[in-house]
Scaffold this active site. Sequence first.
Site, mmCIF file in Angstrom:
data_model
loop_
_atom_site.group_PDB
_atom_site.id
_atom_site.type_symbol
_atom_site.label_atom_id
_atom_site.label_comp_id
_atom_site.label_asym_id
_atom_site.label_seq_id
_atom_site.Cartn_x
_atom_site.Cartn_y
_atom_site.Cartn_z
ATOM 1 N N GLU A 277 0.817 -1.217 0.000
ATOM 2 C CA GLU A 277 0.000 0.000 0.000
ATOM 3 C C GLU A 277 0.849 1.265 0.000
ATOM 4 O O GLU A 277 0.388 2.320 -0.405
ATOM 5 C CB GLU A 277 -0.943 0.024 1.211
ATOM 6 N N HIS A 298 8.558 -26.394 -0.497
ATOM 7 C CA HIS A 298 7.952 -27.532 -1.201
ATOM 8 C C HIS A 298 6.774 -27.077 -2.053
ATOM 9 O O HIS A 298 5.891 -27.863 -2.376
ATOM 10 C CB HIS A 298 7.508 -28.591 -0.185
ATOM 11 N N LYS A 411 -13.827 0.333 -4.050
ATOM 12 C CA LYS A 411 -14.873 0.841 -3.143
ATOM 13 C C LYS A 411 -15.949 1.572 -3.938
ATOM 14 O O LYS A 411 -17.140 1.383 -3.698
ATOM 15 C CB LYS A 411 -14.263 1.799 -2.116
HETATM 16 O O1 PA5 Z 1 -3.116 1.268 5.876
HETATM 17 C C1 PA5 Z 1 -4.199 1.776 5.694
HETATM 18 O O2 PA5 Z 1 -4.402 2.988 5.889
HETATM 19 C C2 PA5 Z 1 -5.388 0.946 5.246
HETATM 20 O O3 PA5 Z 1 -5.022 -0.384 5.061
HETATM 21 C C3 PA5 Z 1 -6.509 1.030 6.270
HETATM 22 O O4 PA5 Z 1 -6.011 0.622 7.514
HETATM 23 C C4 PA5 Z 1 -7.689 0.172 5.868
HETATM 24 O O5 PA5 Z 1 -8.150 0.574 4.620
HETATM 25 C C5 PA5 Z 1 -8.814 0.259 6.886
HETATM 26 O O6 PA5 Z 1 -9.235 1.567 7.038
HETATM 27 P P1 PA5 Z 1 -10.188 2.025 8.201
HETATM 28 O O7 PA5 Z 1 -9.459 1.889 9.471
HETATM 29 O O8 PA5 Z 1 -10.492 3.446 7.898
HETATM 30 O O9 PA5 Z 1 -11.394 1.141 8.170
#
Ligand code: PA5
Length: 427
Positions: A277, A298, A411
Amino acid sequence: MISSLNLSGVQPYVSSEEIRRAIDANAGVLNRMLSGEAIGPADRGWFSPHRWQTDPLVDQIEALAEKIRAEAEVFVLVGIGGSNRGAQSVIESLGDGKVEILYAGDNVSSHALQKTLAQLGSRPVYVNVIAKDFNTLEPGIVFRVLRQHLESTLGEAARERIIVTGSQGDGQLHAFSQAYGCTYLPFPDDIGGRFSVISPVGLLPIAVAGVDIRPIIAGAAAAEQELKAWALETNPAVMYAAARNLLYEKGFLIENLVVMEPSLFYFARWWTQLYGETEGKNQRCIFPTASTYSEDLHAIGQYIQEGKRMVMETFLAARFPHPEQSIQPSAAADGFEYLDHKAYDDLNTAVYQAAVSAHAQDGVPCFQIEGGEVSPQLFGELFYFFMLSCCLSATLIGVNPFGQPGVEAYKRNMYRILEKPVKEPGL
Ligand code: PA5
């Protein structure tokens, strides 16, 4: 630091001189990241974990965890991505099992939900929903189902069993907690999900699992102190960031994080999220993945040994040693007599050494992070090392480490399919 970076397995592919030149050429941007200057106030909260050493919120978290441990058989962590992976990585490795920890809100499988509800039954439970932005569908809707489950079994007392960790503001968990009347913990405004493990987000669930959170904070603070002071050219966080990107330029497009303890796979999942990310934004970035050896030797190990030369590996040499466990001779001959009287841990060492040398000598650059024994302190240190190095690496490839705009694409489609009303600006 208690861990160290060993570059011997990458040097056949990228020389110390190349690494030094890349660091020199990017000294300006690297220094700005290392000093924090390049991090805006909205994202800077993870950068100085030493501050938690004196924060009264940590005392409050410890007291709350103690109460939960005394009252609950089950604790459900409702969250997704950065809201659950950090805590899960520590809990699955170091948790004492006194309170069973369940994970929910990271999928929308009705089957998984049924299973969670069946596991809860009428057992004493606490639910901790964690969301920085309380609009994420997966944790949001599972939280509603679990709340309804608690309300149907406990009535008004349900609210005493719910802890929300979230942001302030309209439509956020702080407002929900005030209206509903349950315990609230802040999701710091200046920390993004995948950087949040050392904050109430990760610390409460970890403490509920019986892990001492103080050495985790201390490990991160020690890494912070050392890495921020270290000269650029010999700084392991900088060298790792520079070397992996030089390897990418040479065609090594995939990085496989290897762990030698099955339970550390959850740490590897935290790592893949962190890098995926943070860096996966410009179509010119390393694809992070993870394996557990021996098992994956394996399976995907075949491809790594003889497949396309596009994989580099980072071996995490961190283990739970049990020197007392040795191999006893067997009365029935089974062909394994050559192992008699050896320490069981020597087998894992042998597999580690064998895999590093087989891969490194045959076209796969191998970093080694030598961490020694798995401990809360080591977790803290590794969390900080990788978060810092990942931001340095993102800087080198020219992407903003923070935010994850690409996640919005699925989303948007999902909300359209589910007919979520669109908010008019200003309403
Ligand atoms: O690292 C990040 O910011 C994302 O992976 C969020 O943690 C994830 O999308 C969850 O978001 P939220 O805590 O707003 O539900």
